[in-house]
Design a protein around this motif. Structure first.
Motif, PDB file in Angstrom:
ATOM      1  N   ALA A 528       0.852  -1.188   0.000  1.00 19.38           N
ATOM      2  CA  ALA A 528       0.000   0.000   0.000  1.00 19.38           C
ATOM      3  C   ALA A 528       0.888   1.239   0.000  1.00 19.38           C
ATOM      4  O   ALA A 528       1.812   1.345   0.806  1.00 19.38           O
ATOM      5  CB  ALA A 528      -0.925   0.004   1.213  1.00 19.38           C
ATOM      6  N   VAL A 529       0.613   2.180  -0.905  1.00 17.36           N
ATOM      7  CA  VAL A 529       1.409   3.397  -1.025  1.00 17.36           C
ATOM      8  C   VAL A 529       0.653   4.542  -0.371  1.00 17.36           C
ATOM      9  O   VAL A 529      -0.508   4.803  -0.690  1.00 17.36           O
ATOM     10  CB  VAL A 529       1.698   3.725  -2.496  1.00 17.36           C
ATOM     11  N   ILE A 530       1.324   5.218   0.574  1.00 24.39           N
ATOM     12  CA  ILE A 530       0.726   6.318   1.324  1.00 24.39           C
ATOM     13  C   ILE A 530       1.420   7.611   0.922  1.00 24.39           C
ATOM     14  O   ILE A 530       2.649   7.714   0.963  1.00 24.39           O
ATOM     15  CB  ILE A 530       0.877   6.104   2.840  1.00 24.39           C
ATOM     16  N   ALA A 531       0.631   8.599   0.523  1.00 30.61           N
ATOM     17  CA  ALA A 531       1.173   9.904   0.134  1.00 30.61           C
ATOM     18  C   ALA A 531       1.134  10.844   1.325  1.00 30.61           C
ATOM     19  O   ALA A 531       0.123  10.933   2.029  1.00 30.61           O
ATOM     20  CB  ALA A 531       0.358  10.469  -1.014  1.00 30.61           C
ATOM     21  N   LEU A 532       2.275  11.570   1.549  1.00 31.98           N
ATOM     22  CA  LEU A 532       2.409  12.507   2.659  1.00 31.98           C
ATOM     23  C   LEU A 532       2.697  13.897   2.106  1.00 31.98           C
ATOM     24  O   LEU A 532       3.200  14.040   0.979  1.00 31.98           O
ATOM     25  CB  LEU A 532       3.527  12.057   3.597  1.00 31.98           C
ATOM     26  N   PRO A 533       2.414  14.954   2.870  1.00 33.27           N
ATOM     27  CA  PRO A 533       2.544  16.326   2.328  1.00 33.27           C
ATOM     28  C   PRO A 533       3.950  16.725   1.925  1.00 33.27           C
ATOM     29  O   PRO A 533       4.127  17.418   0.929  1.00 33.27           O
ATOM     30  CB  PRO A 533       2.025  17.204   3.468  1.00 33.27           C
ATOM     31  N   ASN A 534       4.999  16.307   2.696  1.00 35.67           N
ATOM     32  CA  ASN A 534       6.340  16.798   2.405  1.00 35.67           C
ATOM     33  C   ASN A 534       7.389  15.837   2.946  1.00 35.67           C
ATOM     34  O   ASN A 534       7.077  14.824   3.572  1.00 35.67           O
ATOM     35  CB  ASN A 534       6.548  18.193   3.005  1.00 35.67           C
ATOM     36  N   ASP A 535       8.672  16.198   2.693  1.00 36.63           N
ATOM     37  CA  ASP A 535       9.805  15.357   3.090  1.00 36.63           C
ATOM     38  C   ASP A 535       9.884  15.181   4.594  1.00 36.63           C
ATOM     39  O   ASP A 535      10.098  14.067   5.098  1.00 36.63           O
ATOM     40  CB  ASP A 535      11.122  15.977   2.594  1.00 36.63           C
ATOM     41  N   LYS A 536       9.778  16.277   5.324  1.00 39.91           N
ATOM     42  CA  LYS A 536       9.927  16.197   6.774  1.00 39.91           C
ATOM     43  C   LYS A 536       8.847  15.297   7.374  1.00 39.91           C
ATOM     44  O   LYS A 536       9.101  14.515   8.285  1.00 39.91           O
ATOM     45  CB  LYS A 536       9.860  17.613   7.370  1.00 39.91           C
ATOM     46  N   HIS A 537       7.649  15.439   6.876  1.00 39.03           N
ATOM     47  CA  HIS A 537       6.559  14.588   7.357  1.00 39.03           C
ATOM     48  C   HIS A 537       6.851  13.115   7.063  1.00 39.03           C
ATOM     49  O   HIS A 537       6.597  12.223   7.877  1.00 39.03           O
ATOM     50  CB  HIS A 537       5.244  15.011   6.695  1.00 39.03           C
ATOM     51  N   LEU A 538       7.434  12.870   5.874  1.00 47.16           N
ATOM     52  CA  LEU A 538       7.760  11.484   5.510  1.00 47.16           C
ATOM     53  C   LEU A 538       8.806  10.903   6.447  1.00 47.16           C
ATOM     54  O   LEU A 538       8.687   9.750   6.892  1.00 47.16           O
ATOM     55  CB  LEU A 538       8.248  11.451   4.059  1.00 47.16           C
ATOM     56  N   GLN A 539       9.833  11.675   6.760  1.00 49.16           N
ATOM     57  CA  GLN A 539      10.887  11.170   7.631  1.00 49.16           C
ATOM     58  C   GLN A 539      10.355  10.867   9.036  1.00 49.16           C
ATOM     59  O   GLN A 539      10.772   9.911   9.685  1.00 49.16           O
ATOM     60  CB  GLN A 539      12.035  12.186   7.710  1.00 49.16           C
ATOM     61  N   ILE A 540       9.414  11.680   9.510  1.00 50.21           N
ATOM     62  CA  ILE A 540       8.837  11.430  10.834  1.00 50.21           C
ATOM     63  C   ILE A 540       7.953  10.180  10.807  1.00 50.21           C
ATOM     64  O   ILE A 540       8.037   9.311  11.675  1.00 50.21           O
ATOM     65  CB  ILE A 540       8.025  12.663  11.287  1.00 50.21           C
ATOM     66  N   CYS A 541       7.107  10.075   9.789  1.00 49.29           N
ATOM     67  CA  CYS A 541       6.193   8.928   9.698  1.00 49.29           C
ATOM     68  C   CYS A 541       6.935   7.624   9.439  1.00 49.29           C
ATOM     69  O   CYS A 541       6.461   6.540   9.796  1.00 49.29           O
ATOM     70  CB  CYS A 541       5.164   9.157   8.588  1.00 49.29           C
ATOM     71  N   LYS A 542       8.104   7.742   8.830  1.00 53.30           N
ATOM     72  CA  LYS A 542       8.891   6.556   8.522  1.00 53.30           C
ATOM     73  C   LYS A 542       9.270   5.783   9.783  1.00 53.30           C
ATOM     74  O   LYS A 542       9.379   4.559   9.780  1.00 53.30           O
ATOM     75  CB  LYS A 542      10.140   7.008   7.759  1.00 53.30           C
ATOM     76  N   GLN A 543       9.415   6.501  10.915  1.00 54.53           N
ATOM     77  CA  GLN A 543       9.797   5.852  12.173  1.00 54.53           C
ATOM     78  C   GLN A 543       8.690   4.933  12.707  1.00 54.53           C
ATOM     79  O   GLN A 543       8.964   4.012  13.463  1.00 54.53           O
ATOM     80  CB  GLN A 543      10.125   6.914  13.224  1.00 54.53           C
TER      81      GLN A 543
END
Length: 640
Positions: A528-543
C-alpha cells in the motif's frame, strides 16, 4: 414424604409449614446434600461446622433441623431420624433445648454473638447441641470475628450449622472453618410432583392448570411454589398472565411498537406490576431461546411450546438475546425508579427498533434480519423499491405477486437487488429472486472493470448495476458491514474505508496524529502506497511505519507492506512504477508535476527536475530560502 404437623383444632398453618420435610429422604432435589449428611451421621464423622448456601426455599434450614434430629435421635437408622422419639418430636415442635436457632438478620450485632458463645460450654439434655444461624452473611464484621474462635474450636458436644442465600458475603475466615454444601433450585418435574402430592394429601380443591401455574411461579423454590398453590386454591381460579406476555413478545417479534404499548397497558391495568411483567417477558424469551438451542431444557409443553418456538424464530436469535439483555439491565434500575412502567416501555420500544449502531452485535442482528427476510420472502408490510426514469426510489406496498422479486429493504435503509433467476415485474424492469446474503459480492473490480456478481455495495447514493438489474442503494454503516456481506478482496477503496473507519483509531495517539493527513494513492498486490505532504513529514512517519503495517495486516488478515511517498500540493496522483513512484514522462503525471520519495530514502531519477528548483529542494535542503521552507510545510499557501 414428610409427616403433616398436627395442629390444634381451628388453627390454620401455611402449606409450606404444615408439610416441611422431617427426614432427609423428604428433601426434594438435594440428594447430593442428604447423601453426605446420612453417611456422616451413620459413620460418626460429623464435622463441627457446616455452611449451607443456596436460593431461598430450597431446604437449607429444614436440612439443618433434620441433622439436629438425626444426631440426637434415640432410634436413628442409616443416618435417618425416626421422627417419633421424644427428642425428634421436641425438635419438630420447636421446644427442644438441644437446638438453638439465631436469625442473624435481626441479631447481627457483636453482643448477640457474645451471648451465644458464652452459652456453648453449658451442658445439654441430648448428646449434641446444634446451633443454627440463619442468614449468616448479615452478621457485622465485628460479630463475625467474635464467632471465629468458637467456630474453629467448639466444645466437643457443639455443632454449628450456618445458612445463607449469599455465600460470597460471608467472610472468608468463616467459610474456611466450615464444610460448604450448595443447595440447588428444584427441577420443574420434581416441583410438580411435590405440589401434586401435597395437594392430594391436604385434600385441596384446585382449578385446572393450578399445579403448572404454581410451579412456574415458584421458579425452583418449593416454598414459593407452595405459597402460589395456596393462593390459587383460595382464589379458586388461575390468573392467566401468560396471555399478556405472549402477546407482547409476538408484538416484539413483528416489531409492532403500537401493539406492544397496547398489550403493556392491558397487562398493567389488570394489576400486573411492571417489574413482574418484565421478569415474565424475560423468562418467556428465555424459553424461546432454549427452544431453538436446547429443546430438552424448555419447561413449556403442548401448544404453548409451539407458539413460543414460532415467535422466537420470527424474532431471530440476535434480537431475542439483545432484548433479554436490556430487560436484565432495566430490572436493576426499576427498583429505584419513580415510574417503573416508563422504564419497561422504553426498553420494549428499543427492542422494536432495528439497531442503527455499527457495533458487532448490531451488525449481526441487522444481517440476521436481512437473511431471514431474503430467505423466506417479503411480508405484505415490507416496502418495495420501484424505479423511475430519474432513478428515484419510492416505497410502495408489495403485492403477493411482487413478493417473488429479490428487492429487499430493511428499516436500516439497506437495499439489495440480486441478479440471478430474474423475472420481469409489472413495471417492465427485470427483478430477481431471493438469495442468501452471504452469497452477495462486489460488482466492480479494483481496476475499474466489471465482473460477475450478485449485488453492489457503495457508501450511500444510487448504484446502477448491470443492465438487467434494478438500481440499488446499498448504504453500509462501516467497512465491517462490507466484510460481513462477503467482501474479501484487498484494494485501495477498501483500504481507504477501513483506514478512516477502523484502522486509524487503533493506532497509538502519537502515530495517529502523524498519519492523520496521509492518504492512500494505490495498492500493488500486498503493498500500500501512502502519500504525505512533504519530506519532513515522511521522515517522521517513517519511524512508525511498522506499527501501521501491523495494524493494516491485522485488520485484513494478510501481510501488508507500506511505502511512503511525498506529494506536492499540485500533485494529482503519483503513478507506481516497480514499487516506486515517478512521472511516466519524466516530470509530470496528467500534466501536473510530481515529486516522490520511497521509504528507503531513494529518489526516482528524472532529468526534467534540473530546471525546477521546487522539485530539487530535497537534494539540497540547506540551500532553500525561508519562503521555500514555508511552502513545503504548508502546501497550497499563496504569497501576498
Amino acid at each position: 414424604m414428610a409427616n403433616e404437623i398436627s395442629l390444634p383444632d381451628g388453627e390454620y398453618q401455611a402449606l409450606y409449614r404444615r408439610f416441611r420435610p422431617q427426614r432427609f429422604e423428604d428433601l426434594v432435589g438435594q440428594q447430593h446434600v442428604t447423601m453426605a449428611m446420612t453417611h456422616a451421621v451413620s459413620e460418626g464423622k460429623v464435622a463441627h461446622a457446616y455452611l449451607f448456601s443456596g436460593p431461598r426455599g430450597t431446604g437449607k434450614t429444614s436440612c439443618a433441623r433434620i441433622l439436629a434430629k438425626a444426631l440426637n435421635c434415640t432410634n436413628s437408622t442409616g443416618g435417618e431420624p425416626c421422627d417419633e422419639c421424644l427428642s425428634c418430636v421436641a425438635i419438630r415442635e420447636g421446644s427442644s433445648l438441644d437446638v438453638y436457632e439465631l436469625d442473624a438478620a435481626s441479631n447481627n450485632g457483636v453482643d448477640a454473638i457474645r451471648d451465644l458463645v458464652s452459652k456453648t460450654a453449658l451442658a445439654t439434655p441430648g448428646r449434641w447441641k446444634v446451633y443454627i444461624i440463619d442468614e449468616i452473611h448479615m452478621l457485622s464484621t465485628a460479630a463475625s470475628n467474635a464467632l471465629l474462635k468458637t467456630l474453629e474450636e467448639p466444645p466437643a458436644h457443639v455443632i454449628f450449622v450456618l445458612a445463607t442465600t449469599d455465600p460470597q458475603k460471608v467472610i472468608p475466615t468463616i467459610r474456611s472453618r466450615t464444610q460448604h454444601y450448595e443447595f440447588r433450585l428444584i427441577t420443574t418435574e420434581d416441583l410438580e410432583n411435590l405440589l401434586s402430592s401435597i395437594s392430594h394429601r391436604a385434600e385441596i380443591p384446585l382449578p385446572t392448570g393450578a399445579i403448572t401455574a404454581a410451579t412456574r411461579k415458584g421458579r425452583g423454590s418449593a416454598r414459593d411454589a407452595l405459597s402460589a398453590l395456596e393462593q390459587i386454591a383460595i382464589v379458586g381460579e388461575v390468573e392467566d398472565d401468560d396471555e399478556y406476555v405472549e402477546n407482547i413478545v409476538e408484538a416484539l417479534a413483528s416489531r409492532d411498537s403500537a401493539k406492544t404499548m397496547i398489550e403493556v397497558a392491558r397487562a398493567v391495568s389488570s394489576g400486573i406490576d411492571p417489574a413482574q411483567l418484565a421478569v415474565e417477558i424475560a423468562d418467556y424469551l428465555r424459553q424461546g431461546f432454549l427452544a431453538g438451542l436446547a429443546p430438552q431444557l424448555v419447561s413449556l409443553s403442548g401448544s404453548n411450546l409451539e407458539r413460543c418456538s414460532d415467535t422466537s424464530r420470527e424474532m431471530g436469535l440476535p434480537a431475542l438475546v439483545r432484548t433479554m439483555e436490556m430487560l436484565g439491565e432495566v430490572l436493576v434500575h426499576m427498583r429505584d425508579s419513580l415510574d417503573s412502567r416508563v422504564q419497561l416501555e422504553s426498553v420494549l420500544m428499543k427492542s422494536c427498533m432495528l439497531p442503527t449502531g455499527d457495533s458487532y452485535a448490531d451488525l449481526v442482528e441487522r444481517i440476521d434480519r436481512l437473511e431471514r427476510l431474503v430467505g423466506s420472502g417479503l411480508s405484505s408490510s415490507e416496502p418495495k423499491v420501484a424505479t423511475t426514469p430519474s432513478t428515484k426510489l419510492e416505497s410502495t406496498q408489495a403485492t403477493p405477486d411482487e413478493r417473488s422479486g429479490g428487492d429487499v429493504k430493511d428499516s436500516a435503509g439497506i437495499h439489495i437487488t440480486s441478479s440471478v433467476d430474474k423475472k420481469t415485474g409489472s413495471d417492465g424492469v427485470k427483478t430477481s429472486s431471493p438469495k442468501a446474503l452471504g452469497a452477495y459480492k462486489r460488482t466492480s473490480s479494483p481496476d475499474g472493470g466489471e465482473e460477475d456478481a450478485d449485488v453492489q455495495f457503495e457508501r450511500g447514493g444510487i448504484v446502477t448495476g448491470q443492465e438487467d438489474t434494478l438500481p440499488v442503494q446499498a448504504h453500509t454503516e462501516s467497512y465491517a458491514a462490507v466484510r460481513e456481506a462477503g467482501e474479501k478482496e484487498f484494494n485501495r477503496d477498501l483500504l481507504a474505508i477501513a483506514w478512516g473507519d477502523t484502522i486509524l483509531n487503533t493506532l497509538s495517539p502519537r502515530v495517529k496524529s502523524r498519519y492523520a493527513p496521509s492518504r492512500f494513492v494505490a495498492v500493488n498486490g500486498n503493498t500500500a502506497v501512502i502519500a504525505l505532504p512533504n519530506d519532513k513529514h515522511l521522515q517522521i512517519c517513517k519511524q512508525y511505519s511498522k506499527e501501521v503495517e501491523n495494524a493494516i495486516s491485522s485488520h485484513f488478515g494478510i501481510p501488508v507492506v507500506i511505502e511512503l511517498a511525498v506529494e506536492k500540493a499540485e500533485t494529482s496522483e503519483p503513478t507506481a512504477l516497480n514499487g516506486r513512484f515517478e512521472s511516466p514522462s519524466g516530470s509530470s503525471v496528467n500534466g501536473q508535476s510530481v515529486d516522490t520519495q520511497s521509504v528507503d530514502g531513494s529518489f526516482a531519477e528524472n532529468t526534467s527536475h534540473a530546471g525546477n528548483p521546487l522539485q530539487t529542494d530535497h537534494l539540497a535542503p540547506n540551500k532553500r530560502s525561508a519562503e521555500e521552507h514555508i511552502r513545503e510545510a504548508f502546501p497550497g499557501v499563496e504569497e501576498l
